[in-house]
Every structure is written in C-alpha cells, then in structure tokens.
Design a protein around this motif. Sequence first.
Motif, PDB file in Angstrom:
ATOM      1  N   ARG A 130       0.870  -1.166   0.000  1.00 31.73           N
ATOM      2  CA  ARG A 130       0.000   0.000   0.000  1.00 31.73           C
ATOM      3  C   ARG A 130       0.912   1.223   0.000  1.00 31.73           C
ATOM      4  O   ARG A 130       1.930   1.224   0.696  1.00 31.73           O
ATOM      5  CB  ARG A 130      -0.920   0.030   1.222  1.00 31.73           C
ATOM      6  N   LEU A 131       0.562   2.246  -0.743  1.00 36.51           N
ATOM      7  CA  LEU A 131       1.385   3.453  -0.775  1.00 36.51           C
ATOM      8  C   LEU A 131       0.857   4.445   0.248  1.00 36.51           C
ATOM      9  O   LEU A 131      -0.244   4.972   0.108  1.00 36.51           O
ATOM     10  CB  LEU A 131       1.399   4.066  -2.178  1.00 36.51           C
ATOM     11  N   LEU A 132       1.644   4.676   1.278  1.00 32.25           N
ATOM     12  CA  LEU A 132       1.297   5.582   2.363  1.00 32.25           C
ATOM     13  C   LEU A 132       2.095   6.872   2.220  1.00 32.25           C
ATOM     14  O   LEU A 132       3.249   6.857   1.779  1.00 32.25           O
ATOM     15  CB  LEU A 132       1.592   4.918   3.701  1.00 32.25           C
ATOM     16  N   PHE A 133       1.477   7.976   2.638  1.00 32.96           N
ATOM     17  CA  PHE A 133       2.114   9.270   2.479  1.00 32.96           C
ATOM     18  C   PHE A 133       2.214   9.974   3.825  1.00 32.96           C
ATOM     19  O   PHE A 133       1.635   9.540   4.813  1.00 32.96           O
ATOM     20  CB  PHE A 133       1.358  10.100   1.439  1.00 32.96           C
ATOM     21  N   GLY A 134       2.946  11.079   3.851  1.00 29.36           N
ATOM     22  CA  GLY A 134       3.317  11.705   5.107  1.00 29.36           C
ATOM     23  C   GLY A 134       2.162  12.107   5.994  1.00 29.36           C
ATOM     24  O   GLY A 134       2.232  11.964   7.218  1.00 29.36           O
ATOM     25  N   ASP A 135       1.079  12.623   5.401  1.00 26.93           N
ATOM     26  CA  ASP A 135      -0.026  13.068   6.242  1.00 26.93           C
ATOM     27  C   ASP A 135      -0.859  11.925   6.783  1.00 26.93           C
ATOM     28  O   ASP A 135      -1.822  12.137   7.513  1.00 26.93           O
ATOM     29  CB  ASP A 135      -0.903  14.073   5.499  1.00 26.93           C
ATOM     30  N   GLN A 136      -0.479  10.675   6.462  1.00 27.00           N
ATOM     31  CA  GLN A 136      -1.166   9.507   7.016  1.00 27.00           C
ATOM     32  C   GLN A 136      -0.487   8.964   8.275  1.00 27.00           C
ATOM     33  O   GLN A 136      -0.916   7.969   8.832  1.00 27.00           O
ATOM     34  CB  GLN A 136      -1.246   8.395   5.962  1.00 27.00           C
ATOM     35  N   VAL A 137       0.563   9.630   8.739  1.00 27.02           N
ATOM     36  CA  VAL A 137       1.323   9.240   9.930  1.00 27.02           C
ATOM     37  C   VAL A 137       1.829   7.801   9.777  1.00 27.02           C
ATOM     38  O   VAL A 137       1.377   6.869  10.447  1.00 27.02           O
ATOM     39  CB  VAL A 137       0.509   9.400  11.237  1.00 27.02           C
ATOM     40  N   MET A 138       2.775   7.630   8.908  1.00 24.00           N
ATOM     41  CA  MET A 138       3.340   6.316   8.623  1.00 24.00           C
ATOM     42  C   MET A 138       4.117   5.795   9.833  1.00 24.00           C
ATOM     43  O   MET A 138       4.808   6.548  10.518  1.00 24.00           O
ATOM     44  CB  MET A 138       4.263   6.431   7.414  1.00 24.00           C
ATOM     45  N   PHE A 139       4.015   4.492  10.101  1.00 18.98           N
ATOM     46  CA  PHE A 139       4.744   3.898  11.217  1.00 18.98           C
ATOM     47  C   PHE A 139       5.256   2.518  10.831  1.00 18.98           C
ATOM     48  O   PHE A 139       4.711   1.842   9.950  1.00 18.98           O
ATOM     49  CB  PHE A 139       3.880   3.819  12.480  1.00 18.98           C
ATOM     50  N   CYS A 140       6.327   2.094  11.509  1.00 17.19           N
ATOM     51  CA  CYS A 140       6.929   0.782  11.262  1.00 17.19           C
ATOM     52  C   CYS A 140       7.836   0.440  12.439  1.00 17.19           C
ATOM     53  O   CYS A 140       8.115   1.285  13.297  1.00 17.19           O
ATOM     54  CB  CYS A 140       7.727   0.775   9.955  1.00 17.19           C
ATOM     55  N   ARG A 141       8.316  -0.805  12.464  1.00 15.94           N
ATOM     56  CA  ARG A 141       9.287  -1.185  13.487  1.00 15.94           C
ATOM     57  C   ARG A 141      10.640  -0.540  13.174  1.00 15.94           C
ATOM     58  O   ARG A 141      11.048  -0.454  12.016  1.00 15.94           O
ATOM     59  CB  ARG A 141       9.451  -2.698  13.542  1.00 15.94           C
ATOM     60  N   ARG A 142      11.332  -0.137  14.219  1.00 10.69           N
ATOM     61  CA  ARG A 142      12.646   0.481  14.032  1.00 10.69           C
ATOM     62  C   ARG A 142      13.605  -0.489  13.357  1.00 10.69           C
ATOM     63  O   ARG A 142      14.388  -0.106  12.478  1.00 10.69           O
ATOM     64  CB  ARG A 142      13.207   0.937  15.374  1.00 10.69           C
TER      65      ARG A 142
END
Length: 247
Positions: free
Chosen positions: A154-166
């Motif tokens: 899925r293409l996520l963008f900055g205003d969607q508050v992207m998160f992931c494991r460090r």
Amino acid sequence: MSVSIIIPTWNEAACLGRTLGVLQSLNPPPREIVLVDGGSSDRTVVIARTWSDRLPLRVIQAPAPGRSVQMNLGAKTARGDILCFLHADTLVPDDFVNVVESTLANPGVAGGGFISLMAGPGATRWGISLHNALKTYYAPLLFRPHLFFTRGLRLLFGDQVMFCRRADFLACGGFDPALPIMEEADLCLKLCRRGHLRQLNRVVQSSDRRVAAWGAFKANAIYLMIGLLWGVGVPAAALKRFYEEVR
C-alpha cells in the motif's frame, strides 16, 4: 513495544503548539517524541522547547534541511521499538499509541498509516481526503500490481502518519536522503518486502493549507499528476518543482 514519535519541522510555528498539545493527551503516552528541525527561521524551535517539561520531548537540529534527512536522523537517535513519522500539522487520536502497537503486534505487518482527513478553519476537504485514501490502494494496484497482490503493498504518504518497526526501518535503509518528495512511497516499496502494509480504518486530521493556497482543483490535479509521473518512473527530483512548500 515502545513507541517513538518523530516530527520533522521547518517553519511550523503556526501549528506546532496545537500538535504538541494533542500529543500531551495521548493515553498511554509514547516513550519519546523526537523533533528534528531543518533550520527554521521562525519560532518553531522556541515553541518546541517550551513543551519539553510537559512531554518526553527532545529537540535536535538536522545538519541539512530535507524531510528525508531529518526523519532518518530522528530514527537513528530514537530509542523506541516502533517509529511513527508525524507531520507538525497533523493531529492524532488519543489512543494513537495503542492503535500502533496493536497493529504491529501482528508479525506479518511491517507498517501502516491512517486515513488522513484534510481540514482547515474554513472547510473540510472531503473529496480530496477520499481520493487520498483511495490512492493508497489504486496507485500500487496500477503501478506495482505484483507487489500489491503478493506483498500487500500500500502506498502511504506523510499526512497519514506512517509507522513501522525500528528494526525494519534500519534494515531496509530508511528514507532515501536524495529524494525531495515521495520518500514515504519509496520506503513503502522497501518495507513491503518485510511484511504487509496497512491503511487503518482510523482517522488523523491534517492541515489543508496547501489546498487552501492552491485551490481544490489545482491541488487535486497536482496530486494526481505527481502520482502518475512517479508511477511511470519520473525522478522525484523532477517532480519536486510542482510541489512547492506552503506555510
């Protein structure tokens, strides 16, 4: 898992205080907030430091401006297991930390983001917000269908508050510092090799300042054009000229 929120800033004095005020109400709170400034000439850093006694907030200066550079620096210095990349003009729900942690409790999910509702003092941009939510699905389906179906891209963008494991962020090289735009989409292409990406059925509220400055028709046209050109391989550096900063 503990959560670090990373905020890249550049001349965000008009909205930063409101965003930090919302972060103060998070329950549970994040482990830390790392604000990385890119050389603001307004009161952004002064405002941030006034919140240091009310939030687990650190303010650091990036050696050079550029959102990719700033977010990479924040990720490098963060101590949390999960990295959340928050724009200074975006407001999150008070259960934000729990939502992020529960999403990444699934080992098959590498990252995610929210539905961004674009709004301002004068209007809520329902049409643009809907288009941006749909773009998360149709853009990878059009341009990377094999990854959409096999890797859950899925293409996520900055205003969607992207998160992931460090750990995943560091393993795939983080944001490309050479990209002045579309850096989140580029990260999605790398992260999906490590697990599926999800757009959550939860809303964050982002400023409509760019749409207010450009007008709804121009903004939609620019968003669509940039997405299509990036999808067919036009370099991000060439696309940046269509996407000026608005403060």
